[in-house]
Motif scaffolding. Sequence first.
Motif, mmCIF file in Angstrom:
data_model
loop_
_atom_site.group_PDB
_atom_site.id
_atom_site.type_symbol
_atom_site.label_atom_id
_atom_site.label_comp_id
_atom_site.label_asym_id
_atom_site.label_seq_id
_atom_site.Cartn_x
_atom_site.Cartn_y
_atom_site.Cartn_z
ATOM 1 N N GLU A 127 0.801 -1.111 -0.018
ATOM 2 C CA GLU A 127 0.052 -0.008 -0.025
ATOM 3 C C GLU A 127 0.729 1.379 -0.130
ATOM 4 O O GLU A 127 1.979 1.298 0.572
ATOM 5 C CB GLU A 127 -0.999 -0.059 1.294
ATOM 6 N N LEU A 128 0.419 2.251 -0.537
ATOM 7 C CA LEU A 128 1.077 3.538 -0.860
ATOM 8 C C LEU A 128 1.255 4.310 0.521
ATOM 9 O O LEU A 128 0.011 4.441 1.110
ATOM 10 C CB LEU A 128 0.339 4.407 -2.027
ATOM 11 N N THR A 129 2.206 4.691 1.118
ATOM 12 C CA THR A 129 2.182 5.232 2.331
ATOM 13 C C THR A 129 2.836 6.746 2.004
ATOM 14 O O THR A 129 2.672 7.659 3.106
ATOM 15 C CB THR A 129 3.072 4.663 3.432
ATOM 16 N N GLY A 130 3.364 7.178 0.777
ATOM 17 C CA GLY A 130 3.730 8.572 0.780
ATOM 18 C C GLY A 130 4.326 8.931 -0.824
ATOM 19 O O GLY A 130 4.650 7.749 -1.241
ATOM 20 N N ARG A 131 4.405 9.956 -0.990
ATOM 21 C CA ARG A 131 4.995 10.318 -2.315
ATOM 22 C C ARG A 131 5.528 11.813 -2.164
ATOM 23 O O ARG A 131 5.357 12.485 -1.564
ATOM 24 C CB ARG A 131 3.820 9.896 -3.673
ATOM 25 N N SER A 132 6.510 11.902 -3.184
ATOM 26 C CA SER A 132 7.051 13.290 -3.280
ATOM 27 C C SER A 132 7.532 13.460 -4.517
ATOM 28 O O SER A 132 7.630 12.592 -5.480
ATOM 29 C CB SER A 132 8.346 13.402 -2.259
ATOM 30 N N LEU A 133 7.829 14.830 -4.917
ATOM 31 C CA LEU A 133 8.104 15.390 -6.377
ATOM 32 C C LEU A 133 9.286 16.193 -6.088
ATOM 33 O O LEU A 133 9.149 17.407 -5.086
ATOM 34 C CB LEU A 133 6.945 15.958 -6.948
ATOM 35 N N HIS A 134 10.267 15.946 -6.826
ATOM 36 C CA HIS A 134 11.511 16.868 -6.614
ATOM 37 C C HIS A 134 12.022 17.357 -8.164
ATOM 38 O O HIS A 134 12.336 16.543 -9.046
ATOM 39 C CB HIS A 134 12.836 16.040 -6.124
ATOM 40 N N ARG A 135 12.224 18.730 -8.290
ATOM 41 C CA ARG A 135 12.511 19.435 -9.427
ATOM 42 C C ARG A 135 13.971 19.728 -9.434
ATOM 43 O O ARG A 135 14.341 20.290 -8.327
ATOM 44 C CB ARG A 135 11.545 20.379 -9.970
ATOM 45 N N TRP A 136 14.708 19.583 -10.460
ATOM 46 C CA TRP A 136 16.130 19.871 -10.725
ATOM 47 C C TRP A 136 16.500 20.066 -11.819
ATOM 48 O O TRP A 136 15.880 19.773 -12.720
ATOM 49 C CB TRP A 136 17.050 18.970 -9.641
ATOM 50 N N GLU A 137 17.792 20.279 -12.025
ATOM 51 C CA GLU A 137 18.609 20.350 -13.374
ATOM 52 C C GLU A 137 19.711 19.809 -13.753
ATOM 53 O O GLU A 137 20.533 19.507 -12.604
ATOM 54 C CB GLU A 137 18.819 22.003 -13.680
ATOM 55 N N ASP A 138 19.886 18.895 -14.728
ATOM 56 C CA ASP A 138 21.235 18.443 -14.981
ATOM 57 C C ASP A 138 22.111 18.940 -15.987
ATOM 58 O O ASP A 138 21.629 19.015 -17.255
ATOM 59 C CB ASP A 138 20.911 16.957 -15.493
ATOM 60 N N PRO A 139 23.033 19.525 -15.594
ATOM 61 C CA PRO A 139 23.776 20.238 -16.812
ATOM 62 C C PRO A 139 24.467 19.384 -17.523
ATOM 63 O O PRO A 139 25.194 18.484 -17.078
ATOM 64 C CB PRO A 139 24.623 21.156 -15.644
ATOM 65 N N MET A 140 24.269 19.738 -19.028
ATOM 66 C CA MET A 140 25.004 18.681 -19.963
ATOM 67 C C MET A 140 25.433 19.689 -21.331
ATOM 68 O O MET A 140 24.675 20.456 -21.531
ATOM 69 C CB MET A 140 24.162 17.701 -20.538
ATOM 70 N N PRO A 141 26.352 19.178 -21.890
ATOM 71 C CA PRO A 141 26.764 20.095 -22.860
ATOM 72 C C PRO A 141 25.701 19.409 -24.158
ATOM 73 O O PRO A 141 25.226 18.253 -23.882
ATOM 74 C CB PRO A 141 28.114 19.187 -23.271
ATOM 75 N N THR A 142 25.611 20.322 -25.211
ATOM 76 C CA THR A 142 24.930 20.179 -26.158
ATOM 77 C C THR A 142 24.534 18.718 -26.740
ATOM 78 O O THR A 142 23.846 17.918 -26.932
ATOM 79 C CB THR A 142 24.633 21.132 -27.358
ATOM 80 N N GLN A 143 26.112 18.293 -27.096
ATOM 81 C CA GLN A 143 26.344 17.070 -27.694
ATOM 82 C C GLN A 143 25.638 15.806 -26.875
ATOM 83 O O GLN A 143 25.067 14.726 -27.399
ATOM 84 C CB GLN A 143 27.608 16.888 -28.135
ATOM 85 N N ASP A 144 25.934 16.121 -25.749
ATOM 86 C CA ASP A 144 25.586 14.906 -24.678
ATOM 87 C C ASP A 144 23.859 14.840 -24.662
ATOM 88 O O ASP A 144 23.158 13.874 -24.529
ATOM 89 C CB ASP A 144 25.955 15.253 -23.367
ATOM 90 N N VAL A 145 23.138 16.193 -24.706
ATOM 91 C CA VAL A 145 21.754 15.994 -24.789
ATOM 92 C C VAL A 145 21.146 15.280 -25.971
ATOM 93 O O VAL A 145 20.242 14.551 -25.981
ATOM 94 C CB VAL A 145 21.240 17.732 -24.820
ATOM 95 N N ILE A 146 21.895 15.651 -27.281
ATOM 96 C CA ILE A 146 21.641 14.885 -28.380
ATOM 97 C C ILE A 146 21.940 13.363 -28.097
ATOM 98 O O ILE A 146 20.865 12.599 -28.549
ATOM 99 C CB ILE A 146 22.439 15.350 -29.546
ATOM 100 N N ASP A 147 23.128 13.023 -27.433
ATOM 101 C CA ASP A 147 23.510 11.605 -27.243
ATOM 102 C C ASP A 147 22.429 10.831 -26.195
ATOM 103 O O ASP A 147 22.196 9.585 -26.408
ATOM 104 C CB ASP A 147 24.691 11.291 -26.974
ATOM 105 N N LEU A 148 21.692 11.810 -25.517
ATOM 106 C CA LEU A 148 20.816 11.144 -24.585
ATOM 107 C C LEU A 148 20.038 10.448 -25.316
ATOM 108 O O LEU A 148 19.150 9.573 -24.657
ATOM 109 C CB LEU A 148 20.324 12.281 -23.737
ATOM 110 N N ALA A 149 19.260 10.866 -26.307
ATOM 111 C CA ALA A 149 18.563 10.282 -27.186
ATOM 112 C C ALA A 149 18.850 8.734 -27.554
ATOM 113 O O ALA A 149 17.994 7.835 -27.771
ATOM 114 C CB ALA A 149 17.721 10.940 -28.418
ATOM 115 N N ARG A 150 20.074 8.712 -27.634
ATOM 116 C CA ARG A 150 20.791 7.250 -28.159
ATOM 117 C C ARG A 150 20.342 6.144 -26.870
ATOM 118 O O ARG A 150 20.581 5.092 -27.362
ATOM 119 C CB ARG A 150 22.043 7.261 -28.379
ATOM 120 N N THR A 151 20.108 6.533 -25.629
ATOM 121 C CA THR A 151 19.627 5.814 -24.510
ATOM 122 C C THR A 151 18.313 5.307 -24.538
ATOM 123 O O THR A 151 17.823 4.604 -23.667
ATOM 124 C CB THR A 151 20.225 6.293 -23.219
#
Length: 294
Positions: free
Chosen positions: A214-238
């Motif tokens: 049974e669910l007893t708790g939930r939470s949401l966390h917003r944040w940023e991951d700094p990446m070079p633009t090429q890594d953002v493109i390569d992220l799609a490869r995953t």
Amino acid sequence: MPDALNSSDPRNPPVPPISSRDAPRFGSAERKRALAAAFQEQGEDYDRLRPGYPDAVLDVFLAQVAAPPGSTAVRAIDLGAGTGKLSWALAGRGLDVTAVDTSPAMLETALRRRPTGPPPFAGRAVTTRVAPAEDTGLPASSAALITVAQAWHWFDAEAASAEVVRLMAPGGVLALVWNMLDVTIPWVHRLSRIMHAGDIHREDFLPTVGPGLELTGRSLHRWEDPMPTQDVIDLARTRSYVITAPEERRSKVLANLDWYLHEHLGHAPGDVVGVPYRTDVFLYRPTGAPGSAV
């Protein structure tokens, strides 16, 4: 931040703030198995490009568990551990962790990730086990904390839930975790569409679990991951969609991402971009067990 990222820019009209999905969709069991298998040999790229987990998320876990009497460490099992990003983060906070995955290649990458240097890693280890989450073969009642990051939707929910209940020590907790691109931000919403990110949930999403939890708790966390633009493109490869796509379609996705980041948004190649994420945490205990909400 370039003007092109502003939601008032006519090139970036307002977009729906959430996905229409209430869970990942696969079309068929065969498609689900094929997409899951696509990650088997992606350990190095997955480990390099996928984000880790903020300290605030680890704080949520650790607030829920305590070491058993006579022990100095909390025992954790990380199901669907992949390359061990969460496993090692937990070890870094003093937990003894067993990383479980069906992919030997992923777990080999996890072992190569072993940090070196002074505490907190001194005296702590991540052990690995090749096994499905539904039948780990690990001892019953052996973990105060069981985690599943980015992987619960790949499991048979009923069978995995039964295994979690079997593995959980008294007072234990299950934490289901998802990192997702924060598509409430217009430019990220479009990025996710170009990238074919299929793991964006509705705001009211709740994981499907089997009886006994049974669910007893939930939470949401917003944040940023700094990446070079090429890594953002390569992220799609995953992404499973891109991994399994024909070469022509894969090349088109990557070219579209290059255009979007460098021409449409105006970033120079190599610029570091803060990629906004949200991390959703869902906590479960055995039905009827005492527990506190987040």
